[in-house]
Design a protein around this motif. Structure first.
Motif, PDB file in Angstrom:
ATOM      1  N   THR A   3       6.474  70.270  23.100  1.00  0.00           N
ATOM      2  CA  THR A   3       7.636  70.184  22.207  1.00  0.00           C
ATOM      3  C   THR A   3       8.051  71.546  21.653  1.00  0.00           C
ATOM      4  N   ALA A   4       7.260  72.595  21.924  1.00  0.00           N
ATOM      5  CA  ALA A   4       7.591  73.918  21.412  1.00  0.00           C
ATOM      6  C   ALA A   4       8.891  74.414  22.035  1.00  0.00           C
ATOM      7  N   VAL A   5       9.685  75.140  21.255  1.00  0.00           N
ATOM      8  CA  VAL A   5      10.964  75.664  21.749  1.00  0.00           C
ATOM      9  C   VAL A   5      10.753  77.029  22.396  1.00  0.00           C
ATOM     10  N   ASP A   6      11.719  77.423  23.230  1.00  0.00           N
ATOM     11  CA  ASP A   6      11.530  78.673  23.976  1.00  0.00           C
ATOM     12  C   ASP A   6      11.968  79.911  23.210  1.00  0.00           C
ATOM     13  N   GLY A   7      12.751  79.757  22.150  1.00  0.00           N
ATOM     14  CA  GLY A   7      13.174  80.902  21.356  1.00  0.00           C
ATOM     15  C   GLY A   7      13.939  81.944  22.153  1.00  0.00           C
ATOM     16  N   GLY A   8      14.557  81.517  23.256  1.00  0.00           N
ATOM     17  CA  GLY A   8      15.303  82.452  24.088  1.00  0.00           C
ATOM     18  C   GLY A   8      14.473  83.201  25.108  1.00  0.00           C
ATOM     19  N   GLU A   9      13.166  82.955  25.159  1.00  0.00           N
ATOM     20  CA  GLU A   9      12.288  83.623  26.131  1.00  0.00           C
ATOM     21  C   GLU A   9      12.366  82.879  27.463  1.00  0.00           C
ATOM     22  N   ARG A  10      12.831  83.570  28.498  1.00  0.00           N
ATOM     23  CA  ARG A  10      13.126  82.925  29.777  1.00  0.00           C
ATOM     24  C   ARG A  10      11.897  82.446  30.548  1.00  0.00           C
ATOM     25  N   PHE A  11      10.700  82.909  30.185  1.00  0.00           N
ATOM     26  CA  PHE A  11       9.509  82.484  30.909  1.00  0.00           C
ATOM     27  C   PHE A  11       8.875  81.209  30.336  1.00  0.00           C
ATOM     28  N   ILE A  12       9.324  80.755  29.177  1.00  0.00           N
ATOM     29  CA  ILE A  12       8.638  79.646  28.521  1.00  0.00           C
ATOM     30  C   ILE A  12       8.955  78.302  29.161  1.00  0.00           C
ATOM     31  N   ARG A  13      10.203  77.968  29.377  1.00  0.00           N
ATOM     32  CA  ARG A  13      10.529  76.665  29.956  1.00  0.00           C
ATOM     33  C   ARG A  13       9.927  76.479  31.350  1.00  0.00           C
ATOM     34  N   PRO A  14      10.005  77.484  32.221  1.00  0.00           N
ATOM     35  CA  PRO A  14       9.329  77.314  33.513  1.00  0.00           C
ATOM     36  C   PRO A  14       7.829  77.069  33.369  1.00  0.00           C
ATOM     37  N   LEU A  15       7.188  77.768  32.433  1.00  0.00           N
ATOM     38  CA  LEU A  15       5.759  77.542  32.214  1.00  0.00           C
ATOM     39  C   LEU A  15       5.508  76.117  31.742  1.00  0.00           C
ATOM     40  N   GLN A  16       6.322  75.623  30.841  1.00  0.00           N
ATOM     41  CA  GLN A  16       6.147  74.253  30.354  1.00  0.00           C
ATOM     42  C   GLN A  16       6.311  73.237  31.480  1.00  0.00           C
TER      43      GLN A  16
END
Length: 331
Positions: A90-103
């Motif tokens: 449920t954590a948000v990506d804060g605009g960091e492009r690597f976070i959603r792919p990792l999730q």
């Protein structure tokens, strides 16, 4: 599997431009992790390979040579956010492009693996990020670690912890805690990580020198602290690597006869990983290509040394943090 992975990379949004995407694709991470876990089915191989692609992309853009590579405070903040996003869907990506792919990748892990397997991976990923922070801190301070510190740091910063932790996710074999956490098995895991890390130092040396990126590796450590010419540092590093590998093989032969089925599969994976990483690293454009565009994968036959450069059954001198790998009580 590689075609599916390349399509995912293009759709993930983790690459800033086509050049960055081309270099991530050129890691051939399905080839890489398929060598670690040749028994993995398609879905498990794809999921674990995607993390390797992601890891190389993150390493290049945010760790080794990116804008945060000499800014430890900023990197630590990013690493904390990335790690929490992996742990909390449920954590948000804060605009960091690597976070959603990792999730997305961790979501695949959760659907394929058990809760302990996923947790072990997340702990291993945290260890990797801590090692990168250690490395970036040294770089920011203009500090060259000595051999002992470098080996301890490289065990973490190389990414070997999460890579080998994915063996369970790729094979489906969950090693019981009582076996996985035995000191001998931990020693074997660390030795496999270090051998692969030192091999990667060798594979990347020419490219790093050509681009002026060779800051902390086994060769810069040896040339700085022992005042060795580069050629002698290369030979000494080979001796260090081979002594560790020889100890790995001897200890594995002592542990394997008493291992359960899951641990036996894990030990097999450690060996596959050491050999597979060496084969992949000697052919992959990530290390061989010197231009702006990666070349095709090299398919030339490989030659191996006929014998170890050093097979002495004694701990490495000047490296007390890893000397316990040679303890007689292990196994």
């Amino acid at each position: 599997m590689e075609k599916r992975a390349v399509a995912w990379i293009a759709e993930s949004g983790m690459c800033a431009d086509e050049e960055e995407r081309a270099w991530v694709v050129a890691t051939h991470s399905t080839d890489f992790f398929g060598r670690f876990a040749p028994v993995a089915d398609d879905d498990r191989l794809l999921a674990t390979s995607l993390w390797v692609y992601w890891g190389f992309g993150f390493d290049d853009a945010r760790c080794d040579n990116g804008p945060l590579s000499t800014r430890p405070a900023q990197f630590n903040a990013l690493a904390g956010a990335v790690q929490r996003a992996a742990e909390a869907p449920t954590a948000v990506d804060g605009g960091e492009r690597f976070i959603r792919p990792l999730q997305d990748i961790i979501g695949r892990f959760r659907s394929l693996g058990t809760a302990p397997q996923v947790r072990r991976f997340l702990v291993a990923q945290r260890a990797w990020l801590s090692g990168v922070a250690w490395q970036i801190g040294n770089q920011a301070a203009g500090r060259m670690p000595d051999l002992d510190e470098y080996l301890a740091m490289r065990l973490l910063s190389s990414g070997g912890e999460p890579t080998f932790a994915m063996l369970e996710l790729a094979t489906g074999a969950e090693v019981p805690d009582a076996e996985l956490h035995r000191p001998a098995v931990r020693a074997l895991t660390e030795m496999a990580i270090l051998v692969a890390a030192l091999d990667n130092d060798r594979h990347s040396l020419h490219k790093e020198l050509s681009r002026g990126h060779a800051d902390q590796n086994i060769y810069s450590v040896l040339t700085y602290h022992r005042q060795l010419p580069l050629a002698e540092a290369v030979a000494e590093a080979a001796r260090i690597r081979d002594r560790v590998l020889t100890r790995f093989l001897r200890l594995r032969d002592r542990v394997r006869p008493h291992a359960g089925a899951e641990l036996a599969r894990y030990l097999e994976g450690l060996g596959h990983g050491v050999r597979g990483n060496a084969e992949w690293g000697l052919r992959v454009p990530r290390y061989l290509s010197l231009g702006r565009v990666p070349d095709p994968m090299d398919e030339e036959p490989l030659e191996w040394a006929p014998a170890p450069a050093d097979d002495r059954a004694a701990p490495l001198p000047g490296a007390p943090s890893v000397a316990w790998w040679w303890d007689d009580v292990l196994a």
